[in-house]
Design a protein around this motif. Sequence first.
Motif, PDB file in Angstrom:
ATOM      1  N   ALA A  92       0.839  -1.197   0.000  1.00  9.40           N
ATOM      2  CA  ALA A  92       0.000   0.000   0.000  1.00  9.40           C
ATOM      3  C   ALA A  92       0.873   1.245   0.000  1.00  9.40           C
ATOM      4  CB  ALA A  92      -0.900  -0.006   1.232  1.00  9.40           C
ATOM      5  N   ALA A  93       0.271   2.368  -0.446  1.00  8.94           N
ATOM      6  CA  ALA A  93       1.002   3.636  -0.465  1.00  8.94           C
ATOM      7  C   ALA A  93       0.044   4.775  -0.160  1.00  8.94           C
ATOM      8  CB  ALA A  93       1.637   3.859  -1.836  1.00  8.94           C
ATOM      9  N   THR A  94       0.467   5.680   0.705  1.00  6.92           N
ATOM     10  CA  THR A  94      -0.403   6.749   1.162  1.00  6.92           C
ATOM     11  C   THR A  94       0.408   8.026   1.381  1.00  6.92           C
ATOM     12  OG1 THR A  94      -1.718   7.428   3.099  1.00  6.92           O
ATOM     13  CG2 THR A  94      -0.075   5.788   3.497  1.00  6.92           C
ATOM     14  N   ASP A  95      -0.306   9.168   1.398  1.00  8.86           N
ATOM     15  CA  ASP A  95       0.390  10.405   1.781  1.00  8.86           C
ATOM     16  C   ASP A  95       0.128  10.703   3.267  1.00  8.86           C
ATOM     17  OD1 ASP A  95      -2.216  11.324   1.922  1.00  8.86           O
ATOM     18  OD2 ASP A  95      -1.871  13.114   0.706  1.00  8.86           O
ATOM     19  N   GLY A  96      -0.502   9.758   3.930  1.00 17.28           N
ATOM     20  CA  GLY A  96      -0.822   9.923   5.352  1.00 17.28           C
ATOM     21  C   GLY A  96      -2.307  10.133   5.559  1.00 17.28           C
ATOM     22  N   THR A  97      -2.989  10.637   4.515  1.00 27.36           N
ATOM     23  CA  THR A  97      -4.425  10.823   4.644  1.00 27.36           C
ATOM     24  C   THR A  97      -5.174  10.066   3.552  1.00 27.36           C
ATOM     25  OG1 THR A  97      -4.342  12.834   3.314  1.00 27.36           O
ATOM     26  CG2 THR A  97      -4.219  13.135   5.684  1.00 27.36           C
ATOM     27  N   LYS A  98      -4.554   9.952   2.394  1.00 26.86           N
ATOM     28  CA  LYS A  98      -5.260   9.238   1.322  1.00 26.86           C
ATOM     29  C   LYS A  98      -4.305   8.417   0.453  1.00 26.86           C
ATOM     30  CE  LYS A  98      -5.779  13.647  -1.079  1.00 26.86           C
ATOM     31  NZ  LYS A  98      -4.990  14.282  -0.064  1.00 26.86           N
ATOM     32  N   ARG A  99      -4.950   7.533  -0.317  1.00 24.14           N
ATOM     33  CA  ARG A  99      -4.200   6.688  -1.245  1.00 24.14           C
ATOM     34  C   ARG A  99      -3.464   7.575  -2.254  1.00 24.14           C
ATOM     35  NH1 ARG A  99      -7.069   3.702  -6.029  1.00 24.14           N
ATOM     36  NH2 ARG A  99      -5.538   2.101  -6.573  1.00 24.14           N
ATOM     37  N   ILE A 100      -2.174   7.301  -2.435  1.00 27.49           N
ATOM     38  CA  ILE A 100      -1.374   8.099  -3.384  1.00 27.49           C
ATOM     39  C   ILE A 100      -2.023   8.111  -4.769  1.00 27.49           C
ATOM     40  CG2 ILE A 100       0.804   8.059  -4.711  1.00 27.49           C
ATOM     41  CD1 ILE A 100       1.237   9.288  -1.973  1.00 27.49           C
ATOM     42  N   LEU A 101      -2.479   6.940  -5.227  1.00 31.06           N
ATOM     43  CA  LEU A 101      -2.970   6.828  -6.603  1.00 31.06           C
ATOM     44  C   LEU A 101      -4.257   7.619  -6.853  1.00 31.06           C
ATOM     45  CD1 LEU A 101      -2.257   3.055  -7.419  1.00 31.06           C
ATOM     46  CD2 LEU A 101      -0.860   5.060  -7.916  1.00 31.06           C
ATOM     47  N   ASP A 102      -4.904   8.075  -5.780  1.00 29.54           N
ATOM     48  CA  ASP A 102      -6.138   8.844  -5.965  1.00 29.54           C
ATOM     49  C   ASP A 102      -5.920  10.356  -5.924  1.00 29.54           C
ATOM     50  OD1 ASP A 102      -7.664   6.597  -6.342  1.00 29.54           O
ATOM     51  OD2 ASP A 102      -8.239   6.419  -4.229  1.00 29.54           O
ATOM     52  N   ILE A 103      -4.693  10.781  -5.759  1.00 27.25           N
ATOM     53  CA  ILE A 103      -4.429  12.224  -5.717  1.00 27.25           C
ATOM     54  C   ILE A 103      -4.418  12.778  -7.140  1.00 27.25           C
ATOM     55  CG2 ILE A 103      -2.767  14.011  -5.071  1.00 27.25           C
ATOM     56  CD1 ILE A 103      -1.683  12.071  -2.933  1.00 27.25           C
ATOM     57  N   LYS A 104      -5.185  13.830  -7.351  1.00 31.00           N
ATOM     58  CA  LYS A 104      -5.180  14.472  -8.678  1.00 31.00           C
ATOM     59  C   LYS A 104      -4.046  15.500  -8.684  1.00 31.00           C
ATOM     60  CE  LYS A 104      -6.880  16.350 -12.587  1.00 31.00           C
ATOM     61  NZ  LYS A 104      -5.602  16.813 -13.134  1.00 31.00           N
ATOM     62  N   PRO A 105      -3.013  15.268  -9.501  1.00 34.24           N
ATOM     63  CA  PRO A 105      -1.890  16.222  -9.508  1.00 34.24           C
ATOM     64  C   PRO A 105      -2.338  17.617  -9.953  1.00 34.24           C
ATOM     65  CG  PRO A 105      -1.326  14.214 -10.719  1.00 34.24           C
ATOM     66  CD  PRO A 105      -2.788  14.145 -10.438  1.00 34.24           C
ATOM     67  N   GLU A 106      -1.767  18.628  -9.312  1.00 35.23           N
ATOM     68  CA  GLU A 106      -2.089  20.009  -9.700  1.00 35.23           C
ATOM     69  C   GLU A 106      -0.979  20.624 -10.535  1.00 35.23           C
ATOM     70  OE1 GLU A 106      -2.934  21.747  -5.940  1.00 35.23           O
ATOM     71  OE2 GLU A 106      -4.812  20.614  -5.782  1.00 35.23           O
ATOM     72  N   SER A 107       0.234  20.116 -10.333  1.00 35.73           N
ATOM     73  CA  SER A 107       1.346  20.640 -11.133  1.00 35.73           C
ATOM     74  C   SER A 107       2.343  19.516 -11.371  1.00 35.73           C
ATOM     75  CB  SER A 107       2.008  21.809 -10.420  1.00 35.73           C
ATOM     76  OG  SER A 107       2.534  21.362  -9.191  1.00 35.73           O
ATOM     77  N   LEU A 108       3.165  19.721 -12.399  1.00 34.49           N
ATOM     78  CA  LEU A 108       4.100  18.671 -12.819  1.00 34.49           C
ATOM     79  C   LEU A 108       5.049  18.224 -11.714  1.00 34.49           C
ATOM     80  CD1 LEU A 108       5.505  19.599 -16.356  1.00 34.49           C
ATOM     81  CD2 LEU A 108       4.076  17.648 -15.747  1.00 34.49           C
TER      82      LEU A 108
END
Length: 333
Positions: free
Chosen positions: A296-312
């Motif tokens: 598994a991988a997380t940023d501490g609050t949510k799954r990394i793969l579900d984060i919508k990138p805002e910038s490159l």
Amino acid sequence: MFGYNVKTLTQFIIERQADFPYATGEFTRLLYHVGVAAKLVNKKVNKAGLVDILGEAGNINVQGEEQKKLDLLANWQFVQALKNSRECCGVASEEDQEIITWDDELSRDGNYIFCMDPLDGSSNIDVNVSIGTIFSIYRRISPRGTKPTIEDFLQPGNKQVAAGYVVYGSSTMLVYTTGRGVYGFTLDPSIGEFCLSHLNIQTPENGKIYSVNEANYHQFPEGVKKYIDYCKESDKETNRPYSSRYIGSLVADFHRNLLKGGIFLYPKTQSAPKGKLRLIYECNPIAFLAEQAGGAATDGTKRILDIKPESLHQRVPFFVGSKNMINKLHEFL
Ligand code: AHM
Ligand code: MG
């Protein structure tokens, strides 16, 4: 004895094409070119120690060519391979501020977007410690035949069609997933081929290793500090204290933990309030591989793969590894 029974990366990806009934061979060709670039970069990495003899970066070598730093060279090599593949319409690299696109029609017609950290762990290059290339592949969302747009590159990690890394270590390995398991190939230098060595890698659900730059301990959020303290406590039942292992090359640290079981942590710190590692080039591909291997991988609050990138070049806190260790970490955060 003559030879041995090997399956090369090229053979493997051609066979795998049959898994996708409507496959056109485009993706297979793209992966093939990635493998070639990896071999060329490996050759350069192996010669890194000779740089003092052959000339330092920035100097002119005997052929009159300017010596490039190894990370810039790796970047150049992958970009060339991707352009030559004709299947990739654009590249985003940790080494380049902007996306790279091409003007010729064939490249514009490519269906894939490639994101990479061409040589990760750069502080380890000069000291003969493992470094790696990390990559991530998406299908474009802009119409074929046009120039790709930034939106093609800002897709969430759950849209990746493939991800992988090359670790240039005591042996060189290419590990990748297309969402159907994780496969590892070891480079056999005698035949110059990546040979299938790790079939359907599954990471242990529990591990005994924690990997973090503990010098930053006092800057970590309270929950992370408490989890690290937990890793160090003695408890027979849960096999603690765990072992601390930290190379400072994400690819090498992750690769070890993937095979042995463990957790890698790069939290936010006071000096890096958003974390240090980059979502698109480092965290998304590693997270995809981890999940495919049962981790598994997380940023501490949510799954990394579900984060919508805002910038490159966006950075995020990053925690990745064995499922039960990530679950335990969450209890502290
Ligand atoms: P880089 O992309 O500049 O090489 O930095 C990324 C690297 C990772 O490989 C590694 O996990 C991390 O930075 C180490 O950072 P630190 O030296 O702060 O522990
Ligand atoms: Mg990096």
